[in-house]
Design an enzyme around this catalytic site. Structure first.
Site, mmCIF file in Angstrom:
data_model
loop_
_atom_site.group_PDB
_atom_site.id
_atom_site.type_symbol
_atom_site.label_atom_id
_atom_site.label_comp_id
_atom_site.label_asym_id
_atom_site.label_seq_id
_atom_site.Cartn_x
_atom_site.Cartn_y
_atom_site.Cartn_z
ATOM 1 N N SER A 169 0.803 -1.224 0.000
ATOM 2 C CA SER A 169 0.000 0.000 0.000
ATOM 3 C C SER A 169 0.835 1.273 0.000
ATOM 4 C CB SER A 169 -0.935 0.020 1.210
ATOM 5 O OG SER A 169 -0.202 -0.086 2.420
ATOM 6 N N ASP A 223 -3.511 7.919 8.348
ATOM 7 C CA ASP A 223 -4.567 7.123 8.960
ATOM 8 C C ASP A 223 -4.066 6.173 10.048
ATOM 9 O OD1 ASP A 223 -3.235 5.162 7.551
ATOM 10 O OD2 ASP A 223 -4.684 5.104 5.914
ATOM 11 N N HIS A 234 -0.549 4.638 7.064
ATOM 12 C CA HIS A 234 0.045 5.196 5.851
ATOM 13 C C HIS A 234 0.409 6.667 6.043
ATOM 14 C CE1 HIS A 234 -2.800 1.938 4.756
ATOM 15 N NE2 HIS A 234 -1.735 1.508 4.095
#
Length: 407
Positions: A67, A369, A372
């Site tokens: 991610s 968050d 990330h």
């Protein structure tokens, strides 16, 4: 009159010859100017891709990762990552676990290339200048029952490599078959595969999965096997013609706000920035072994360029000097309420489905968050690494195609 005629004929022939020589001369000059103009346009086109005239020209990027560099792979495969993700730069959900751009976006910008389309995206994708095989939640290790149970992505690095190999094979076939130019225009030219930059940003989830399923000692002991699988991936791509590799190490996992929530550290296990010391030590060992293995790969693949990029140092430096660089508490985050409802998940409140809202100024946060990094933090880190000062060997991104004289 009879005497003058031959002289007159000679003059006429001389003038004709002179005119012919002038025509040839003019033709040569015109041809030279045409070639020069073509070269000028070509060099301008190359410069428009973002490289200086003396830098490397990378026509494409092929990225593999999780991610931290996903530009929409997981979103396309499973579910769209909802707003407020993407709100800072794209003003809409953009497949990224971030309020804006991730580091691979800034790398593409530095090279003058468009943002990478995720390989799995079937709508509006353009692969002319590369493809992104990264997906959120991916691991270096193939997914087994342990990793799957923890909720990580089934699209691990070995699957991403299979996707790349199929992509390359099919592109080559289409070019041989002479398909429509509109289709070709959205695919890389076959020569791009050997000229491209191959980037890796993966490994964080392997450590996270280990920490969730075993002791820290066992997690440390698992590192050599993980590094070996990453090295095998590099070799496999090299066999496919890849020559230039830009490989990120993993960041300080013990500084992620989500990790601190999940594993509240004891006083003796907290460093000067409030991070979990022991988890960062595992990340540092991962990075040490990765750097050593890349050094070995340079000897095994002498025609390749392998750049080890110290993302860890850049991120830890930012966390250590957050206020100096305009950020707030590095252990807080902007969006969602971890455990209660993550930023990208929906929550039912009194029968109504709601999305998590974000803070009013995401640029003040390092963490978007809890897991990330924010757009602003990604930009800061990218600016730190593209100049090559944190690379081994020290190599700017735009010079990464050159094999160092003293690796």
């Amino acid at each position: 009159m009879d005497v003058a005629r031959p002289r007159s004929g000679i003059i006429r022939r001389w003038k004709t010859a002179w005119a012919s020589r002038n025509n040839v001369k003019m033709f040569v000059i015109a041809a030279f100017l045409a070639v020069a103009f073509s070269l000028f346009l070509f060099s301008g086109k190359q410069r428009s891709l973002g490289q200086s005239s003396d830098g490397c020209v990378f026509p494409a990027i092929f990225n593999f990762g999780d991610s931290n560099s996903d530009t929409g792979g997981k979103s396309a495969a499973f579910h769209r990552i909802p707003f407020p993700n993407g709100n800072t730069f794209f003003r809409k959900p953009a497949g990224r676990y971030c309020d804006g751009k991730v580091i691979i976006d800034f790398i593409a910008e530095k090279l003058g290339l468009p943002y990478l389309s995720p390989y799995l995206d079937s709508i509006g994708a353009n692969f002319r200048h590369g493809a992104n095989f990264a997906t959120g939640g991916s691991t270096i290790q193939p997914v087994d029952a342990r990793i799957s149970k923890l909720g990580f992505s089934p699209i691990s690095l070995n699957i991403q490599l299979l996707q790349f190999e199929q992509f390359k094979e099919r592109v080559t076939e289409l070019y041989k078959e002479g398909v429509d130019s509109n289709i070709k225009g959205r695919l890389p030219i076959p020569d791009y595969f050997s000229q491209a930059l191959y980037t890796f940003d993966i490994g964080q989830n392997d450590l996270s999965a280990a920490l969730k399923s075993m002791t820290e000692k066992q997690a440390m002991e698992s590192v050599p096997g993980i590094i070996n699988q990453l090295a095998q991936a590099v070799k496999r791509l090299h066999q496919q013609g890849a020559k230039t590799f830009w490989i990120h190490n993993t960041g300080p996992i013990g500084c992620l706000p989500a990790q601190i929530v999940d594993y509240p550290p004891q006083t003796e296990n907290v460093d000067q920035n409030g991070c979990i010391r022991s988890q960062n030590e595992i990340a540092e060992e991962f990075n040490r072994q990765l750097k050593d293995r890349i050094s070995q790969l340079r000897l095994q693949l002498p025609d390749a360029v392998l750049i080890y990029v110290d993302i860890y140092s850049a991120k830890y430096s930012l966390i250590s000097e957050a206020k100096k660089h305009g950020f707030s508490n590095p252990l807080k985050y902007c969006c969602g309420h971890y455990r209660d409802s993550l930023c990208w998940r929906k929550k039912i409140v009194n029968g109504t489905e709601n999305l998590r809202t974000s803070c009013s100024n995401s640029s003040a946060y390092i963490s978007w968050d809890g897991i990330h990094y924010s757009h602003a933090a990604n930009q800061w880190v990218a600016n730190k690494v593209v100049n090559g000062l944190l690379s081994d060997p020290p190599t700017p991104l735009t010079e990464a195609c050159r094999i160092p004289l003293h690796p």
